[in-house]
Motif scaffolding. Structure first.
Motif, mmCIF file in Angstrom:
data_model
loop_
_atom_site.group_PDB
_atom_site.id
_atom_site.type_symbol
_atom_site.label_atom_id
_atom_site.label_comp_id
_atom_site.label_asym_id
_atom_site.label_seq_id
_atom_site.Cartn_x
_atom_site.Cartn_y
_atom_site.Cartn_z
ATOM 1 N N SER A 288 0.804 -1.220 0.000
ATOM 2 C CA SER A 288 0.000 0.000 0.000
ATOM 3 C C SER A 288 0.842 1.277 0.000
ATOM 4 O O SER A 288 0.319 2.354 -0.300
ATOM 5 C CB SER A 288 -0.936 0.012 1.206
ATOM 6 N N VAL A 289 2.129 1.162 0.330
ATOM 7 C CA VAL A 289 2.969 2.368 0.402
ATOM 8 C C VAL A 289 4.108 2.361 -0.599
ATOM 9 O O VAL A 289 4.851 3.349 -0.701
ATOM 10 C CB VAL A 289 3.541 2.571 1.820
ATOM 11 N N LYS A 290 4.256 1.285 -1.340
ATOM 12 C CA LYS A 290 5.345 1.205 -2.318
ATOM 13 C C LYS A 290 5.252 2.350 -3.321
ATOM 14 O O LYS A 290 4.184 2.654 -3.833
ATOM 15 C CB LYS A 290 5.299 -0.134 -3.053
ATOM 16 N N GLY A 291 6.393 2.976 -3.565
ATOM 17 C CA GLY A 291 6.442 4.088 -4.498
ATOM 18 C C GLY A 291 6.109 5.425 -3.868
ATOM 19 O O GLY A 291 6.310 6.469 -4.501
ATOM 20 N N ARG A 292 5.599 5.422 -2.655
ATOM 21 C CA ARG A 292 5.249 6.673 -1.975
ATOM 22 C C ARG A 292 6.109 6.915 -0.738
ATOM 23 O O ARG A 292 6.418 8.054 -0.412
ATOM 24 C CB ARG A 292 3.775 6.657 -1.573
ATOM 25 N N PHE A 293 6.441 5.857 -0.032
ATOM 26 C CA PHE A 293 7.215 5.972 1.214
ATOM 27 C C PHE A 293 8.632 5.458 0.995
ATOM 28 O O PHE A 293 8.856 4.523 0.216
ATOM 29 C CB PHE A 293 6.577 5.146 2.323
ATOM 30 N N THR A 294 9.585 6.055 1.707
ATOM 31 C CA THR A 294 10.974 5.608 1.655
ATOM 32 C C THR A 294 11.532 5.530 3.069
ATOM 33 O O THR A 294 11.480 6.511 3.818
ATOM 34 C CB THR A 294 11.834 6.570 0.826
ATOM 35 N N ILE A 295 12.062 4.366 3.414
ATOM 36 C CA ILE A 295 12.705 4.195 4.710
ATOM 37 C C ILE A 295 14.213 4.304 4.519
ATOM 38 O O ILE A 295 14.765 3.853 3.517
ATOM 39 C CB ILE A 295 12.324 2.843 5.349
ATOM 40 N N SER A 296 14.875 4.936 5.488
ATOM 41 C CA SER A 296 16.323 5.065 5.435
ATOM 42 C C SER A 296 16.859 5.087 6.866
ATOM 43 O O SER A 296 16.082 5.226 7.816
ATOM 44 C CB SER A 296 16.751 6.324 4.681
ATOM 45 N N ARG A 297 18.159 4.966 7.008
ATOM 46 C CA ARG A 297 18.750 4.951 8.335
ATOM 47 C C ARG A 297 20.099 5.645 8.315
ATOM 48 O O ARG A 297 20.792 5.658 7.299
ATOM 49 C CB ARG A 297 18.898 3.514 8.849
ATOM 50 N N ASP A 298 20.433 6.205 9.472
ATOM 51 C CA ASP A 298 21.739 6.815 9.687
ATOM 52 C C ASP A 298 22.383 6.036 10.828
ATOM 53 O O ASP A 298 22.040 6.246 11.994
ATOM 54 C CB ASP A 298 21.584 8.296 10.029
ATOM 55 N N ASN A 299 23.283 5.148 10.480
ATOM 56 C CA ASN A 299 23.872 4.278 11.504
ATOM 57 C C ASN A 299 24.752 5.045 12.492
ATOM 58 O O ASN A 299 24.869 4.659 13.651
ATOM 59 C CB ASN A 299 24.684 3.176 10.832
ATOM 60 N N ALA A 300 25.351 6.115 12.048
ATOM 61 C CA ALA A 300 26.213 6.898 12.935
ATOM 62 C C ALA A 300 25.397 7.582 14.031
ATOM 63 O O ALA A 300 25.882 7.802 15.142
ATOM 64 C CB ALA A 300 26.994 7.925 12.141
ATOM 65 N N LYS A 301 24.149 7.916 13.699
ATOM 66 C CA LYS A 301 23.291 8.631 14.652
ATOM 67 C C LYS A 301 22.239 7.730 15.282
ATOM 68 O O LYS A 301 21.461 8.186 16.119
ATOM 69 C CB LYS A 301 22.602 9.800 13.951
ATOM 70 N N ASN A 302 22.188 6.467 14.879
ATOM 71 C CA ASN A 302 21.156 5.535 15.375
ATOM 72 C C ASN A 302 19.751 6.072 15.116
ATOM 73 O O ASN A 302 18.899 6.077 16.011
ATOM 74 C CB ASN A 302 21.348 5.241 16.861
ATOM 75 N N VAL A 303 19.528 6.521 13.906
ATOM 76 C CA VAL A 303 18.242 7.105 13.538
ATOM 77 C C VAL A 303 17.675 6.374 12.323
ATOM 78 O O VAL A 303 18.406 6.032 11.388
ATOM 79 C CB VAL A 303 18.374 8.603 13.211
ATOM 80 N N VAL A 304 16.362 6.164 12.353
ATOM 81 C CA VAL A 304 15.651 5.639 11.194
ATOM 82 C C VAL A 304 14.615 6.678 10.773
ATOM 83 O O VAL A 304 13.998 7.332 11.630
ATOM 84 C CB VAL A 304 14.989 4.273 11.487
ATOM 85 N N TYR A 305 14.482 6.845 9.470
ATOM 86 C CA TYR A 305 13.562 7.828 8.916
ATOM 87 C C TYR A 305 12.493 7.147 8.073
ATOM 88 O O TYR A 305 12.707 6.058 7.531
ATOM 89 C CB TYR A 305 14.311 8.822 8.015
#
Length: 120
Positions: free
Chosen positions: A62-79
């Motif tokens: 339902s979210v493919k093409g609209r949502f993007t998940i990413s991460r910053d390992n240095a900051k321990n953050v997921v977006y």
């Protein structure tokens, strides 16, 4: 202990965008998988998107093409970048982290959730 702080939720019109963040801190040796789930009123919690430690991603249809998940390992953050939002995306969004503590114990943590409301 591990703390998860989510931010970025809010009210947006259909077609708009929001970016969620989830920052982890505390007793962390390594974060393995990171994910975003959501729960709408009267519905079960569902996986929205996940990202492995190697960067492999998966999305709900339902979210493919609209949502993007990413991460910053240095900051321990997921977006979670959410574009072209629809009213049916309205839900409380939760981050979920699978991590290894400094004592090399594997643990799973949930954030407290952030409300996303999309108006039509």
């Amino acid at each position: 202990q591990v703390q998860l702080v989510e931010s970025g939720g809010g009210l947006v019109q259909a077609g708009g965008s929001l970016r969620l963040s989830c920052a982890a801190s505390g007793n962390i040796f390594r974060i393995n998988d990171m994910a975003w789930y959501r729960q709408a009123p009267g519905k079960q919690r569902e996986l929205v998107a996940g990202i492995s430690s190697g960067g492999t991603t998966n999305y709900a249809e339902s979210v493919k093409g609209r949502f993007t998940i990413s991460r910053d390992n240095a900051k321990n953050v997921v977006y979670l970048q959410m574009n072209s939002l629809k009213p049916e995306d309205t839900a409380v969004y939760y981050c979920n982290l699978d991590l290894t503590t400094r004592s090399l114990t594997r643990r799973n943590y949930w954030g407290r959730g952030t409300q996303v409301t999309v108006s039509s």
